[in-house]
Design a protein around this motif. Structure first.
Motif, PDB file in Angstrom:
ATOM      1  N   THR A   2      48.764  59.431  52.059  1.00  0.00           N
ATOM      2  CA  THR A   2      48.100  60.580  51.463  1.00  0.00           C
ATOM      3  C   THR A   2      46.674  60.738  51.987  1.00  0.00           C
ATOM      4  O   THR A   2      46.005  59.757  52.316  1.00  0.00           O
ATOM      5  CB  THR A   2      48.089  60.447  49.925  1.00  0.00           C
ATOM      6  OG1 THR A   2      47.681  61.680  49.338  1.00  0.00           O
ATOM      7  CG2 THR A   2      47.158  59.330  49.469  1.00  0.00           C
ATOM      8  N   ARG A   3      46.231  61.962  52.065  1.00  0.00           N
ATOM      9  CA  ARG A   3      44.858  62.263  52.499  1.00  0.00           C
ATOM     10  C   ARG A   3      44.014  62.595  51.276  1.00  0.00           C
ATOM     11  O   ARG A   3      44.354  63.497  50.513  1.00  0.00           O
ATOM     12  CB  ARG A   3      44.881  63.441  53.465  1.00  0.00           C
ATOM     13  CG  ARG A   3      43.494  64.003  53.817  1.00  0.00           C
ATOM     14  CD  ARG A   3      43.649  65.236  54.676  1.00  0.00           C
ATOM     15  NE  ARG A   3      42.446  66.053  54.690  1.00  0.00           N
ATOM     16  CZ  ARG A   3      42.393  67.304  55.157  1.00  0.00           C
ATOM     17  NH1 ARG A   3      43.484  67.868  55.661  1.00  0.00           N
ATOM     18  NH2 ARG A   3      41.262  67.988  55.118  1.00  0.00           N
ATOM     19  N   GLU A  10      38.994  72.613  50.905  1.00  0.00           N
ATOM     20  CA  GLU A  10      39.222  71.973  52.197  1.00  0.00           C
ATOM     21  C   GLU A  10      40.576  72.350  52.775  1.00  0.00           C
ATOM     22  O   GLU A  10      40.765  72.375  53.996  1.00  0.00           O
ATOM     23  CB  GLU A  10      39.152  70.443  52.063  1.00  0.00           C
ATOM     24  CG  GLU A  10      37.777  69.880  51.798  1.00  0.00           C
ATOM     25  CD  GLU A  10      37.812  68.369  51.717  1.00  0.00           C
ATOM     26  OE1 GLU A  10      38.659  67.745  52.411  1.00  0.00           O
ATOM     27  OE2 GLU A  10      37.022  67.802  50.944  1.00  0.00           O
ATOM     28  N   ILE A  11      41.551  72.617  51.923  1.00  0.00           N
ATOM     29  CA  ILE A  11      42.924  72.847  52.381  1.00  0.00           C
ATOM     30  C   ILE A  11      43.483  74.188  51.915  1.00  0.00           C
ATOM     31  O   ILE A  11      44.594  74.560  52.311  1.00  0.00           O
ATOM     32  CB  ILE A  11      43.866  71.725  51.897  1.00  0.00           C
ATOM     33  CG1 ILE A  11      43.846  71.630  50.361  1.00  0.00           C
ATOM     34  CG2 ILE A  11      43.470  70.392  52.519  1.00  0.00           C
ATOM     35  CD1 ILE A  11      44.878  70.667  49.795  1.00  0.00           C
ATOM     36  N   SER A  12      42.757  74.915  51.091  1.00  0.00           N
ATOM     37  CA  SER A  12      43.320  76.092  50.428  1.00  0.00           C
ATOM     38  C   SER A  12      43.736  77.198  51.391  1.00  0.00           C
ATOM     39  O   SER A  12      44.660  77.971  51.094  1.00  0.00           O
ATOM     40  CB  SER A  12      42.338  76.649  49.394  1.00  0.00           C
ATOM     41  OG  SER A  12      41.112  77.016  50.007  1.00  0.00           O
ATOM     42  N   LEU A 249      49.367  68.256  45.999  1.00  0.00           N
ATOM     43  CA  LEU A 249      48.028  67.708  45.774  1.00  0.00           C
ATOM     44  C   LEU A 249      48.082  66.919  44.471  1.00  0.00           C
ATOM     45  O   LEU A 249      48.244  67.492  43.388  1.00  0.00           O
ATOM     46  CB  LEU A 249      46.990  68.822  45.678  1.00  0.00           C
ATOM     47  CG  LEU A 249      45.575  68.413  45.243  1.00  0.00           C
ATOM     48  CD1 LEU A 249      44.977  67.363  46.178  1.00  0.00           C
ATOM     49  CD2 LEU A 249      44.661  69.634  45.145  1.00  0.00           C
ATOM     50  N   PHE A 250      47.978  65.600  44.573  1.00  0.00           N
ATOM     51  CA  PHE A 250      48.031  64.709  43.416  1.00  0.00           C
ATOM     52  C   PHE A 250      46.637  64.560  42.830  1.00  0.00           C
ATOM     53  O   PHE A 250      45.687  64.194  43.538  1.00  0.00           O
ATOM     54  CB  PHE A 250      48.579  63.350  43.852  1.00  0.00           C
ATOM     55  CG  PHE A 250      48.525  62.272  42.806  1.00  0.00           C
ATOM     56  CD1 PHE A 250      48.957  62.506  41.515  1.00  0.00           C
ATOM     57  CD2 PHE A 250      48.055  61.000  43.130  1.00  0.00           C
ATOM     58  CE1 PHE A 250      48.919  61.503  40.553  1.00  0.00           C
ATOM     59  CE2 PHE A 250      48.008  59.991  42.182  1.00  0.00           C
ATOM     60  CZ  PHE A 250      48.447  60.240  40.893  1.00  0.00           C
ATOM     61  N   GLY A 287      40.440  63.247  43.042  1.00  0.00           N
ATOM     62  CA  GLY A 287      40.171  62.610  41.746  1.00  0.00           C
ATOM     63  C   GLY A 287      40.352  63.579  40.590  1.00  0.00           C
ATOM     64  O   GLY A 287      41.068  63.302  39.630  1.00  0.00           O
ATOM     65  N   LYS A 288      39.682  64.702  40.670  1.00  0.00           N
ATOM     66  CA  LYS A 288      39.803  65.785  39.695  1.00  0.00           C
ATOM     67  C   LYS A 288      39.898  67.100  40.461  1.00  0.00           C
ATOM     68  O   LYS A 288      39.270  67.256  41.525  1.00  0.00           O
ATOM     69  CB  LYS A 288      38.589  65.839  38.776  1.00  0.00           C
ATOM     70  CG  LYS A 288      38.419  64.620  37.868  1.00  0.00           C
ATOM     71  CD  LYS A 288      39.429  64.650  36.727  1.00  0.00           C
ATOM     72  CE  LYS A 288      39.165  63.513  35.729  1.00  0.00           C
ATOM     73  NZ  LYS A 288      40.120  63.544  34.596  1.00  0.00           N
ATOM     74  N   LEU A 289      40.645  68.042  39.939  1.00  0.00           N
ATOM     75  CA  LEU A 289      40.750  69.344  40.589  1.00  0.00           C
ATOM     76  C   LEU A 289      39.385  70.017  40.562  1.00  0.00           C
ATOM     77  O   LEU A 289      38.769  70.190  39.521  1.00  0.00           O
ATOM     78  CB  LEU A 289      41.782  70.216  39.875  1.00  0.00           C
ATOM     79  CG  LEU A 289      42.022  71.601  40.475  1.00  0.00           C
ATOM     80  CD1 LEU A 289      42.473  71.508  41.934  1.00  0.00           C
ATOM     81  CD2 LEU A 289      43.037  72.365  39.643  1.00  0.00           C
ATOM     82  N   ARG A 290      38.892  70.395  41.751  1.00  0.00           N
ATOM     83  CA  ARG A 290      37.583  71.037  41.849  1.00  0.00           C
ATOM     84  C   ARG A 290      37.507  71.810  43.158  1.00  0.00           C
ATOM     85  O   ARG A 290      38.304  71.611  44.042  1.00  0.00           O
ATOM     86  CB  ARG A 290      36.452  70.006  41.759  1.00  0.00           C
ATOM     87  CG  ARG A 290      36.546  68.875  42.756  1.00  0.00           C
ATOM     88  CD  ARG A 290      35.396  67.889  42.567  1.00  0.00           C
ATOM     89  NE  ARG A 290      35.616  66.722  43.424  1.00  0.00           N
ATOM     90  CZ  ARG A 290      36.191  65.592  43.020  1.00  0.00           C
ATOM     91  NH1 ARG A 290      36.580  65.454  41.779  1.00  0.00           N
ATOM     92  NH2 ARG A 290      36.372  64.587  43.862  1.00  0.00           N
TER      93      ARG A 290
END
Length: 290
Positions: A2-3, A10-12, A249-250, A287-290
């Motif tokens: 995983t990245r 960054e990936i959206s 996305l975990f 870590g947290k969705l942001r």
């Protein structure tokens, strides 16, 4: 492997739509998580669509009111797909009969409200267990009690060969810093006893089919490679996304906060150990969705 990413942006650009979990990602059961809300708003401002994909065992209108009260604004999402709606569709088509024994909290009685998406729906009647043709479980009667509290009812149901319709496959959720049991814990106990369980939320296909249909209401269907699944449940969000062929996305700072040693971000070695034990390989982790 995983990245680990710092922010959704960054990936959206690689995705046209998000299938985003609610509890643990956008709110904590008590209040909205501001960084997550802003991330979803920014994603929509760039032209992306947000489907809130939740194992809430209630209709989407009820969930919309709930998250509004928690402080999640309606400009952070486009539509909602709930396990409750997927399960309601099956119930009103007669999946567990017409005479139903219900397990859940009083707030979940909206599960039985009339449905418009099923032609000629079955007339559902809530009855005592001894008169039931099937069981509907939205959750425990008391979320603080373990599933063993309803073992006597499940034993009786198993002896009569009743099917159990599970409207919420989640095992536990964290309400603030308090862990509570969900309907999935009861369903898993019934399954371990040899009972038959019908499940409709993540990681099972029906709720993803519903999410795709609701996403398609906004225009042309979005191909799977352009949909990103987001969630903190390794056995629901991550597994479900993978089974559906979606990138995932975990969010490690939810249910797996301790296991992944997440503060702002997960500790890489702890994250790798956790994912190895779960046999999971999400494309991305935050870590947290942001």
């Amino acid at each position: 492997m995983t990245r680990i990413i710092e922010a959704l942006e960054e990936i959206s650009d690689e995705y046209d739509a998000l299938f985003c979990d609610l509890w643990g990602c956008v709110h904590d059961g008590i209040a909205a998580l501001p960084e997550a809300v802003e991330a979803l708003r920014a994603y929509r401002a760039r032209g992306g669509s947000v489907v809130l994909l939740t194992n809430a065992p209630r209709p989407r209108a009820s969930v919309a009111l709930q998250i509004e009260a928690l402080g999640v604004p309606d400009d952070a999402w486009d539509t909602i797909a709930t396990s409750g709606d997927a399960a309601r569709d099956a119930m009103f088509r007669g999946a567990v009969g017409s005479r139903i024994y219900f397990m859940g909290e009083e707030r979940d009685h909206v599960f039985f409200e009339p449905i418009a998406t099923v032609e000629d729906p079955v007339a559902i009647e809530r009855v005592p267990l001894g008169e039931a043709e099937g069981i509907v479980v939205t959750g425990p009667f008391d979320p603080s009690e373990p599933p063993e509290a309803v073992r006597p009812q499940l034993l009786s149901a198993k002896a009569r060969g009743l099917k159990l319709l599970s409207a919420n496959p989640d095992i536990v959720v964290d309400k603030g810093d308090k862990r509570e049991f969900c309907g999935g814990a009861i369903a898993e106990l019934y399954k371990s006893m040899g009972g038959e369980v019908l499940s409709f939320g993540k990681p099972h296909p029906p709720v993803y089919d519903l999410a795709r249909r609701r996403l398609a209401e906004f225009g042309d269907p979005v191909p799977d490679e352009r949909i990103l699944a987001i969630g903190d449940g390794i056995a629901t969000d991550v597994l479900g996304g993978a089974l559906e062929g979606l990138d995932v996305l975990f969010v490690s700072g939810g249910l797996a906060l301790k296991e992944t040693a997440t503060e702002r971000q997960p500790e890489p070695e702890a994250l790798d150990r956790f994912l190895d034990t779960q046999r999971a390989n999400p494309e991305f982790t935050i870590g947290k969705l942001r």
